[in-house]
Design an enzyme around this catalytic site. Structure first.
Site, mmCIF file in Angstrom:
data_model
loop_
_atom_site.group_PDB
_atom_site.id
_atom_site.type_symbol
_atom_site.label_atom_id
_atom_site.label_comp_id
_atom_site.label_asym_id
_atom_site.label_seq_id
_atom_site.Cartn_x
_atom_site.Cartn_y
_atom_site.Cartn_z
ATOM 1 N N HIS A 288 -9.763 -1.031 4.136
ATOM 2 C CA HIS A 288 -8.809 -1.708 4.779
ATOM 3 C C HIS A 288 -8.367 -0.625 5.978
ATOM 4 O O HIS A 288 -8.784 0.551 5.693
ATOM 5 C CB HIS A 288 -7.430 -1.991 4.164
ATOM 6 C CG HIS A 288 -7.574 -3.319 3.249
ATOM 7 N ND1 HIS A 288 -6.725 -4.069 2.809
ATOM 8 C CD2 HIS A 288 -9.058 -4.054 2.904
ATOM 9 C CE1 HIS A 288 -7.077 -4.885 1.939
ATOM 10 N NE2 HIS A 288 -8.461 -4.905 2.162
ATOM 11 N N GLU A 290 -5.631 0.735 6.966
ATOM 12 C CA GLU A 290 -4.791 1.748 6.404
ATOM 13 C C GLU A 290 -5.409 2.822 5.559
ATOM 14 O O GLU A 290 -5.156 3.937 5.511
ATOM 15 C CB GLU A 290 -3.546 0.898 5.604
ATOM 16 C CG GLU A 290 -2.845 -0.263 6.349
ATOM 17 C CD GLU A 290 -3.340 -1.560 6.511
ATOM 18 O OE1 GLU A 290 -2.778 -2.539 6.085
ATOM 19 O OE2 GLU A 290 -4.753 -1.751 6.251
ATOM 20 N N CYS A 315 -1.380 -5.010 2.865
ATOM 21 C CA CYS A 315 -1.423 -5.834 1.707
ATOM 22 C C CYS A 315 -0.841 -4.943 0.763
ATOM 23 O O CYS A 315 -0.366 -3.759 0.828
ATOM 24 C CB CYS A 315 -2.701 -6.157 1.341
ATOM 25 S SG CYS A 315 -3.823 -4.714 0.955
ATOM 26 N N CYS A 318 -2.814 -1.681 -0.215
ATOM 27 C CA CYS A 318 -2.549 -0.476 1.049
ATOM 28 C C CYS A 318 -1.105 0.046 0.865
ATOM 29 O O CYS A 318 -0.955 1.187 1.016
ATOM 30 C CB CYS A 318 -2.846 -1.111 2.319
ATOM 31 S SG CYS A 318 -4.597 -1.495 2.506
#
Length: 338
Positions: A288, A290, A315, A318
Site C-alpha cells: 500500500h 502508506e 485501511c 495501514c
C-alpha cells in the site's frame, strides 16, 4: 490580485468584470491601442467570432476582446459609470503588466488579454489569477438576441462561428484551447438574471489568496494525488506523503514490491482477479502507498510531529502501521471502499 477574464462570447465576462469593480473595488485595466491585438512576442492577430452591422456601425463580436459589445449579461446592461471611474488605459500589454507588477498589492481586472503568449507571460506572476467564463451555447445565443447593440445572427451562423472560434479551422489550436491550460478558475454562468449570477460569484470568493498560493494541506494533498499517478495497482491509485515541519520526508504509492512484476502486468493474482476475491488481504502482493512511504522513511527519520497525507483513507492494516511509526495525524481526501 490581478484577475484576467477570458471565455466565450455572451457568457458573462463583462458582468464578472463589473461585479469585481462594483463589489470589491477592483480597477478595470484596458489596452486602448491596436497593440492589444498583438502578443508580446508574436504578431498574430486576435480572432473575431462574428461581425455585425447596426446603425451604420460594424461591431466585431470577439471571444477575446473585452472592449467589444459582445459580452452582455442575461438582462440588459446597466449604466457603468463606476467602471469608467475606476479605469486605467495602457498602450500595450507590457505597460499594463509593468503597472500591475509595481502595484501588485492592489486589485486589478482586465478582459483585454487575447493572445496566448501575453496570457502566458502574465500567468507567471504570483499575483495573477486567470478566470474562464462559459455558458450553454443556446443560452448565449438567447442573450445575443436580446442585445440592443447588434443585429443578431441566425442560430446556424452563431453555432458555426462558435465552433470556428473554439475549435479552429485547421490543425492549429485556438486561443481558448491554449488558454484552458492556464486557467485557475472556471465559471459556468447559466443564470437567468444578473442578481443570481452575482450571488453565485459571492460563493466563489475569488479574492481568496489561497487560489494564488495554496495552503500547506492543499499543497501536500495535490502532491499525494500526483504521487498516486505512479501506482501500478489494478484496483486503485493511491499516493502517500510523509511530512515534518513542511518538509517532505518520504513518498509512496501502491503496487508490487521493487523487482517484482507490476500488478498491472499480472504481478498480483488477487488484484487481477485470478485469486478468489473473498480471500484474505495477505494474498495481495501489492504494497500500500502508506506502507511504501513508511518503509522509505523509517522511524528515526519520521520523528516527532510528522504528518501523513494520503489521497485515500488508510485501511485498517495501514492505520496500525502508521500508529506504530509514531505518526499522530493523517490527512486524506477520498474514502476507502473495498
Amino acid at each position: 490580485m490581478f484577475i484576467i477574464i477570458t471565455g466565450t462570447a455572451f457568457s458573462g465576462r463583462k458582468t464578472l468584470q463589473r461585479y469585481l469593480v462594483e463589489k470589491h473595488g477592483f480597477t478595470s485595466l484596458h489596452v486602448t491601442s491596436r497593440a492589444s491585438d498583438l502578443p508580446i512576442t508574436s504578431s498574430q492577430p486576435a480572432l473575431s467570432l462574428l461581425s455585425f452591422t447596426a446603425k451604420g456601425t460594424t461591431f466585431a463580436l470577439s471571444y477575446f476582446r473585452g472592449r467589444t459589445l459582445s459580452d452582455t449579461a442575461a438582462t440588459p446592461q446597466r449604466d457603468v459609470p463606476l467602471i469608467e471611474k475606476h479605469r486605467l488605459d495602457f498602450d500595450d500589454p507590457s505597460a499594463m503588466l509593468a503597472h500591475v507588477t509595481k502595484n501588485w498589492r492592489s486589485h486589478f481586472v482586465t478582459l483585454d488579454v487575447q493572445d496566448v503568449s501575453v496570457l502566458t507571460a502574465f500567468s507567471r506572476r504570483p499575483f495573477c489569477l486567470i478566470v474562464m467564463v462559459d455558458a450553454p451555447v443556446l443560452e448565449r445565443f438567447e442573450r445575443c438576441k436580446r442585445s440592443a447593440h447588434i443585429k443578431p445572427p441566425s442560430l446556424e451562423r452563431f453555432l458555426r462561428e462558435h465552433d470556428r472560434a473554439l475549435y479552429g479551422q485547421s490543425s492549429s489550436r485556438t486561443f481558448l484551447q491554449e488558454a484552458r491550460k492556464l486557467v485557475n478558475v472556471q465559471i459556468l454562468n447559466n443564470y437567468d438574471t444578473v442578481a443570481e449570477y452575482y450571488q453565485y460569484l459571492d460563493t466563489l470568493n475569488l479574492l481568496d489568496n489561497t487560489r494564488l498560493r495554496p495552503q500547506w494541506d492543499i499543497y501536500f494533498m495535490r502532491l499525494a494525488f500526483l504521487t498516486a499517478g505512479r501506482s501500478n495497482c489494478m484496483k486503485r491509485r493511491v499516493g502517500a506523503i510523509i511530512v515534518r515541519n513542511q518538509r517532505i520526508i518520504a513518498t509512496g504509492y501502491n503496487g508490487t514490491a521493487t523487482g517484482l512484476i507490476n500488478c498491472i502486468e499480472g504481478g498480483c493474482r488477487r488484484c487481477n482477479g485470478v485469486a478468489d476475491t473473498v480471500e484474505e488481504l495477505d494474498v495481495c502482493q501489492c504494497l500500500h502507498a502508506e506502507e511504501s512511504a513508511l518503509l522509505e522513511a523509517g522511524r528515526e527519520r519520521i520523528g516527532e510531529g510528522a504528518l501523513l497525507y494520503c489521497n485515500t483513507c488508510p485501511c485498517l492494516r495501514c492505520a496500525v502501521r502508521i500508529v506504530q511509526m509514531g505518526i499522530k495525524e493523517v490527512i486524506y481526501s477520498l474514502d476507502y471502499k473495498v
